[in-house]
Write an enzyme that holds these catalytic residues in place. Structure first.
Site, PDB file in Angstrom:
ATOM      1  N   CYS A   1       0.819  -1.211   0.000  1.00  0.00           N
ATOM      2  CA  CYS A   1       0.000   0.000   0.000  1.00  0.00           C
ATOM      3  C   CYS A   1       0.857   1.268   0.000  1.00  0.00           C
ATOM      4  O   CYS A   1       1.919   1.306   0.614  1.00  0.00           O
ATOM      5  CB  CYS A   1      -0.874   0.051   1.244  1.00  0.00           C
ATOM      6  SG  CYS A   1      -1.868  -1.408   1.474  1.00  0.00           S
TER       7      CYS A   1
ATOM      8  N   ARG B   1       5.305   0.387  -5.952  1.00  0.00           N
ATOM      9  CA  ARG B   1       5.272  -0.414  -4.731  1.00  0.00           C
ATOM     10  C   ARG B   1       4.365  -1.636  -4.891  1.00  0.00           C
ATOM     11  O   ARG B   1       4.452  -2.566  -4.098  1.00  0.00           O
ATOM     12  CB  ARG B   1       4.762   0.442  -3.566  1.00  0.00           C
ATOM     13  CG  ARG B   1       5.666   1.596  -3.231  1.00  0.00           C
ATOM     14  CD  ARG B   1       4.988   2.543  -2.277  1.00  0.00           C
ATOM     15  NE  ARG B   1       4.760   1.936  -0.978  1.00  0.00           N
ATOM     16  CZ  ARG B   1       5.634   1.944   0.020  1.00  0.00           C
ATOM     17  NH1 ARG B   1       6.792   2.519  -0.137  1.00  0.00           N
ATOM     18  NH2 ARG B   1       5.344   1.391   1.172  1.00  0.00           N
TER      19      ARG B   1
ATOM     20  N   TRP C   1      -2.890  -2.724  -1.662  1.00  0.00           N
ATOM     21  CA  TRP C   1      -2.393  -4.049  -2.044  1.00  0.00           C
ATOM     22  C   TRP C   1      -3.165  -5.011  -1.159  1.00  0.00           C
ATOM     23  O   TRP C   1      -2.927  -5.084   0.049  1.00  0.00           O
ATOM     24  CB  TRP C   1      -0.900  -4.097  -1.765  1.00  0.00           C
ATOM     25  CG  TRP C   1      -0.165  -5.246  -2.377  1.00  0.00           C
ATOM     26  CD1 TRP C   1       0.310  -5.330  -3.654  1.00  0.00           C
ATOM     27  CD2 TRP C   1       0.228  -6.459  -1.740  1.00  0.00           C
ATOM     28  NE1 TRP C   1       0.962  -6.524  -3.840  1.00  0.00           N
ATOM     29  CE2 TRP C   1       0.927  -7.237  -2.684  1.00  0.00           C
ATOM     30  CE3 TRP C   1       0.054  -6.983  -0.456  1.00  0.00           C
ATOM     31  CZ2 TRP C   1       1.452  -8.487  -2.398  1.00  0.00           C
ATOM     32  CZ3 TRP C   1       0.571  -8.227  -0.167  1.00  0.00           C
ATOM     33  CH2 TRP C   1       1.263  -8.958  -1.151  1.00  0.00           C
TER      34      TRP C   1
ATOM     35  N   ASN D   1      -1.891   1.935   5.731  1.00  0.00           N
ATOM     36  CA  ASN D   1      -0.930   0.956   5.214  1.00  0.00           C
ATOM     37  C   ASN D   1      -0.513   0.112   6.408  1.00  0.00           C
ATOM     38  O   ASN D   1      -0.136   0.648   7.443  1.00  0.00           O
ATOM     39  CB  ASN D   1       0.277   1.695   4.612  1.00  0.00           C
ATOM     40  CG  ASN D   1       1.416   0.756   4.242  1.00  0.00           C
ATOM     41  OD1 ASN D   1       1.252  -0.462   4.244  1.00  0.00           O
ATOM     42  ND2 ASN D   1       2.559   1.320   3.929  1.00  0.00           N
ATOM     43  N   GLY D   2      -0.584  -1.210   6.274  1.00  0.00           N
ATOM     44  CA  GLY D   2      -0.213  -2.096   7.375  1.00  0.00           C
ATOM     45  C   GLY D   2      -1.302  -3.133   7.596  1.00  0.00           C
ATOM     46  O   GLY D   2      -2.180  -3.312   6.752  1.00  0.00           O
TER      47      GLY D   2
ATOM     48  N   GLU E   1      20.569 -15.010  -7.346  1.00  0.00           N
ATOM     49  CA  GLU E   1      20.052 -13.680  -7.670  1.00  0.00           C
ATOM     50  C   GLU E   1      19.624 -13.615  -9.139  1.00  0.00           C
ATOM     51  O   GLU E   1      18.581 -13.032  -9.462  1.00  0.00           O
ATOM     52  CB  GLU E   1      21.118 -12.616  -7.348  1.00  0.00           C
ATOM     53  CG  GLU E   1      20.778 -11.200  -7.758  1.00  0.00           C
ATOM     54  CD  GLU E   1      19.494 -10.641  -7.156  1.00  0.00           C
ATOM     55  OE1 GLU E   1      18.929 -11.242  -6.232  1.00  0.00           O
ATOM     56  OE2 GLU E   1      19.042  -9.584  -7.652  1.00  0.00           O
TER      57      GLU E   1
ATOM     58  N   LYS F   1      15.863 -12.681 -10.355  1.00  0.00           N
ATOM     59  CA  LYS F   1      15.544 -11.591 -11.307  1.00  0.00           C
ATOM     60  C   LYS F   1      14.657 -12.120 -12.412  1.00  0.00           C
ATOM     61  O   LYS F   1      13.660 -11.519 -12.784  1.00  0.00           O
ATOM     62  CB  LYS F   1      16.812 -11.026 -11.955  1.00  0.00           C
ATOM     63  CG  LYS F   1      17.648  -9.987 -11.264  1.00  0.00           C
ATOM     64  CD  LYS F   1      16.999  -8.731 -10.827  1.00  0.00           C
ATOM     65  CE  LYS F   1      16.235  -8.837  -9.592  1.00  0.00           C
ATOM     66  NZ  LYS F   1      16.542  -8.674  -8.308  1.00  0.00           N
TER      67      LYS F   1
ATOM     68  N   GLU G   1      11.087 -13.017 -11.232  1.00  0.00           N
ATOM     69  CA  GLU G   1      10.334 -11.817 -10.838  1.00  0.00           C
ATOM     70  C   GLU G   1       9.699 -11.114 -12.038  1.00  0.00           C
ATOM     71  O   GLU G   1       8.541 -10.714 -11.979  1.00  0.00           O
ATOM     72  CB  GLU G   1      11.258 -10.799 -10.151  1.00  0.00           C
ATOM     73  CG  GLU G   1      11.532 -11.063  -8.696  1.00  0.00           C
ATOM     74  CD  GLU G   1      12.492 -10.046  -8.093  1.00  0.00           C
ATOM     75  OE1 GLU G   1      12.255  -9.622  -6.967  1.00  0.00           O
ATOM     76  OE2 GLU G   1      13.497  -9.667  -8.749  1.00  0.00           O
TER      77      GLU G   1
ATOM     78  N   HIS H   1      22.137 -34.737  -7.588  1.00  0.00           N
ATOM     79  CA  HIS H   1      21.291 -35.173  -6.471  1.00  0.00           C
ATOM     80  C   HIS H   1      19.827 -34.822  -6.694  1.00  0.00           C
ATOM     81  O   HIS H   1      19.082 -34.631  -5.728  1.00  0.00           O
ATOM     82  CB  HIS H   1      21.808 -34.557  -5.165  1.00  0.00           C
ATOM     83  CG  HIS H   1      23.213 -34.949  -4.872  1.00  0.00           C
ATOM     84  ND1 HIS H   1      23.562 -36.219  -4.469  1.00  0.00           N
ATOM     85  CD2 HIS H   1      24.382 -34.266  -4.986  1.00  0.00           C
ATOM     86  CE1 HIS H   1      24.873 -36.293  -4.328  1.00  0.00           C
ATOM     87  NE2 HIS H   1      25.396 -35.111  -4.637  1.00  0.00           N
TER      88      HIS H   1
ATOM     89  N   LYS I   1       7.426  -3.542  -4.146  1.00  0.00           N
ATOM     90  CA  LYS I   1       8.794  -3.067  -3.956  1.00  0.00           C
ATOM     91  C   LYS I   1       9.184  -3.126  -2.483  1.00  0.00           C
ATOM     92  O   LYS I   1      10.286  -3.481  -2.114  1.00  0.00           O
ATOM     93  CB  LYS I   1       8.894  -1.631  -4.468  1.00  0.00           C
ATOM     94  CG  LYS I   1      10.265  -0.999  -4.313  1.00  0.00           C
ATOM     95  CD  LYS I   1      11.239  -1.600  -5.281  1.00  0.00           C
ATOM     96  CE  LYS I   1      12.629  -1.035  -5.177  1.00  0.00           C
ATOM     97  NZ  LYS I   1      13.606  -1.962  -5.788  1.00  0.00           N
TER      98      LYS I   1
HETATM   99  C1  G6P Z   1      10.684  -7.207  -2.108  1.00  0.00           C
HETATM  100  C2  G6P Z   1      11.250  -6.637  -3.390  1.00  0.00           C
HETATM  101  C3  G6P Z   1      12.659  -7.172  -3.618  1.00  0.00           C
HETATM  102  C4  G6P Z   1      13.534  -6.870  -2.413  1.00  0.00           C
HETATM  103  C5  G6P Z   1      12.920  -7.397  -1.116  1.00  0.00           C
HETATM  104  C6  G6P Z   1      13.652  -6.864   0.095  1.00  0.00           C
HETATM  105  O1  G6P Z   1      10.484  -8.566  -2.263  1.00  0.00           O
HETATM  106  O2  G6P Z   1      10.429  -6.964  -4.476  1.00  0.00           O
HETATM  107  O3  G6P Z   1      13.211  -6.542  -4.760  1.00  0.00           O
HETATM  108  O4  G6P Z   1      14.785  -7.448  -2.595  1.00  0.00           O
HETATM  109  O5  G6P Z   1      11.566  -6.958  -1.007  1.00  0.00           O
HETATM  110  O6  G6P Z   1      13.484  -5.472   0.121  1.00  0.00           O
HETATM  111  P1  G6P Z   1      14.391  -4.489   0.952  1.00  0.00           P
HETATM  112  O7  G6P Z   1      13.798  -3.123   0.737  1.00  0.00           O
HETATM  113  O8  G6P Z   1      14.302  -4.940   2.387  1.00  0.00           O
HETATM  114  O9  G6P Z   1      15.777  -4.600   0.430  1.00  0.00           O
END
Ligand code: G6P
Length: 612
Positions: free
Chosen positions: A2, A27, A74, A100-101, A487, A491, A494, A510, A607
């Protein structure tokens, strides 16, 4: 997650609020709404869908007020729908609230209010808030602002969970109250107008001066004043924090997407992170980090705790911390750490990484580590974010605002910062100083080498365009290449929605090799010299079962049957994760683009994950 925006000033609020919501879109959200104070009282317009859908609603045109609140939702409690969207109002339509929360005890509060005769329209946890405010307000003998403030304060005292709130009341047509607990909220200020937002970039084009609220502090905003109160409603003073980020940094700057822009900003963001911590005479410097040689000698473990990409940055630096500082280092996912009774005490140094500084699990893990007596360091990209206010020490990455949901420049800045931190610890400890000097030299060369990696974009794109229709893509690596594979795989999933997993190449036999069939794509990362041969053997095993292979390497692999080899600049294994990830970020980006997806705002993702 949110997003919240608020405005009070001389101008019409609606365009400012919509502009803020659009900037908070990254976000992640599924509905949007806005409430402004009109001559006839609060007017509330909301709907499921995008901010542009909200903007196309007829009622929006009639909003003339100069005070307003707005929200992107959200969905957590109740599906995306007009009724579940924020702002929410109380039964008498006197108060409007955006939240938000998560209110964990909302069911209990809802029952209490129902017993008092209140009716609920939505399925949300939020709707209890305006109704409880109304209840306390109606039954109060107080007068003026105090009556409004005290109704909000009494309500907040009942709430369990996390909240950032903006509240309007018909009786106070020129004011707004905001409060936060464990959810982000900042107040942007100038002489004639005040803004509220979930994060700084959304209102950066209006002001660079911000007030930061701590948990359960209240702000009473009018157009020319912001008054702060603690949770007993005693007035408190706050000073303004000025932010260096330019408004242009939060724009796309001619790039098709924020993600692409952020990938290309890496030489600069890495350079700035280096510049802030390796000073001209070549020593590492962390202002305000008072860790003595005795303390560093006394610790027996470093924990790095984070979520998502930030956790992968921890993995990429674990080896460096262990090899250079000779301190055992464990990396953990914050949501696991906080619930698994970790062995942490005053001999543990806990480092928390969070780009946003607002990730709920990371903040909770930090609070837990502090309770257990550990010293805590926060690494964040956002000045004044929650994590930085909880930790004993804070160090900032200098990546500038990161808007795309998929993190890129924050990741490399985090690795760079952790690597410099490792060198700094070794300098204090007086150990491995030869290695320290060598690695420092290498780190200083990284910005120029990242530029060379970016120049490989066309080669990466060519391969990406061949495989973008795949259902599964696997990544293999050993040692630090395994961390980078994790990572790279994250990516890809995502932003392309292709199923993807990363495996330690030695684990292939394995289980994962059972998934290899004719035509499948496997990406191999090979930058660790003593492990190259072994990974090459694993790749040959997948090739002989029909896999197409993309290789990212700075090693001499001889003449092998790989479909595509991307050559990144030479570097030691410790710093290679800063380079090998760049073609992988581009790989995910080009696949997503070729599939016609929304690169910056992938489905279901947020985000900043401000709720558990
Ligand atoms: C969400 C985002 C990721 C990010 C993670 C941790 O999942 O989509 O891109 O790595 O949160 O976020 P932070 O702000 O704690 O690095």
């Amino acid at each position: 997650m949110c997003g919240i925006v608020g405005y009070v000033g001389p101008k019409k609020a609606e365009p400012i609020l919509i502009n803020g919501l659009l900037r908070l879109e990254y976000r992640g959200y599924d509905s949007a709404g806005i409430a402004t104070m009109e001559k006839t009282g609060i007017k509330n317009v909301k709907n499921k869908g995008r901010v542009n859908d909200l903007l196309s609603m007829k009622e929006i045109e009639s909003l003339e007020g100069t005070l307003g609140i707005a929200h992107t939702r959200w969905a957590t409690h109740g599906k995306p729908s007009s009724i579940n969207s924020h702002p929410h109002m109380d039964n008498s339509n006197s108060f409007a609230v955006v939240h938000n929360g998560i209110i964990e005890n909302y069911a209990e509060l809802k029952k209490e209010l129902e017993d008092k005769g209140y009716k609920f329209l939505s399925e949300t946890d939020t709707e209890v808030i305006p109704n409880y405010i109304h209840y306390f307000y109606k039954n109060s003998t107080e007068t003026g602002e105090t009556k409004f403030l005290s109704a909000v304060n009494k309500t907040c005292k009942l709430l369990k969970g996390s909240f950032a709130l903006e509240i309007l009341c018909n009786d106070f047509p020129n004011s707004m109250i905001v409060v936060r607990k464990d959810s982000p909220l900042v107040i942007g200020t100038s002489e004639t107008e005040n803004y509220v937002s979930s994060d700084i970039p959304a209102i950066l084009s209006f002001t660079k001066n911000f007030y930061l609220l701590n948990d359960l502090e209240f702000a009473y905003l009018t157009r020319d004043a912001v008054t702060f109160y603690d949770n007993n409603l005693n007035k408190i003073e706050k000073s303004v924090t000025s932010i260096e980020w330019s408004a242009a940094a939060a724009e796309k700057d001619g790039y098709a997407d924020f993600m692409l822009k952020e990938i290309y900003e890496q030489p600069r963001s890495i350079r700035e992170t280096i510049g802030s911590h390796i000073v001209t005479n070549g020593t590492c410097q962390f202002d305000g980090l008072n860790l003595s040689k005795e303390y560093l000698k006394s610790i027996n473990k470093i924990f790095i705790i984070a979520c998502g990409t930030a956790m992968h940055a921890g993995l990429a630096s674990k080896t460096v911390l262990e090899q250079i500082c000779e301190i055992s280092t464990e990396v953990d996912v914050a949501s696991e750490f906080r619930y698994r009774t970790p062995l942490v005490n005053d001999k543990t140094l806990c480092i928390f990484i969070s780009q946003s500084g607002e990730t709920a699990d990371t903040i909770a893990a930090l609070k837990l580590a502090k309770q257990k007596g550990a010293k805590t360091i926060a690494i964040s990209n956002v000045i004044g974010s929650s994590i930085t206010r909880e930790a004993d020490y804070t160090v900032y990455t200098h990546a500038g605002p990161e808007i795309a949901v998929a993190s890129t420049k924050a990741y490399t800045a985090q690795i760079m910062l952790l690597d410099i931190l490792a060198l700094y610890f070794a300098e204090i400890l007086g150990i491995n100083l030869d290695k320290v000097e060598l690695m420092k030299k290498e780190l200083l060369e990284i910005p120029a080498k990242t530029e060379k990696c970016l120049a490989l974009a066309n080669e990466v794109k060519e391969f990406a365009n061949k495989v973008y229709k795949e259902k599964d893509i696997f990544f293999l690596g050993r040692g630090l290449d395994y961390s980078s594979s994790l990572e790279a795989s994250l990516k890809l999933k995502e932003i392309s929605y292709i199923h993807s997993d990363a495996y330690a190449a030695g684990e292939l036999k394995h289980g994962p090799i059972a998934l290899i069939e004719n035509g499948i794509t496997v990406v191999g990362l090979l930058t660790v010299p003593h492990l190259v041969e072994k990974t090459v053997s694993n790749l040959q095993e997948v090739i002989s079962r029909g896999a197409k292979t993309l290789i990212v390497t700075n090693q001499d692999l001889g003449d092998k049957d790989f479909d595509k080899v991307i050559r990144i600049p030479e570097a030691s294994e410790y710093v290679s994760p800063l380079l090998s990830i760049i073609p992988m970020q581009l790989f995910a980006y080009f696949i997503s683009k070729e599939k016609g997806l929304d690169v910056d705002k992938p489905r279901n993702l947020a985000k900043s994950v401000t709720v558990e």
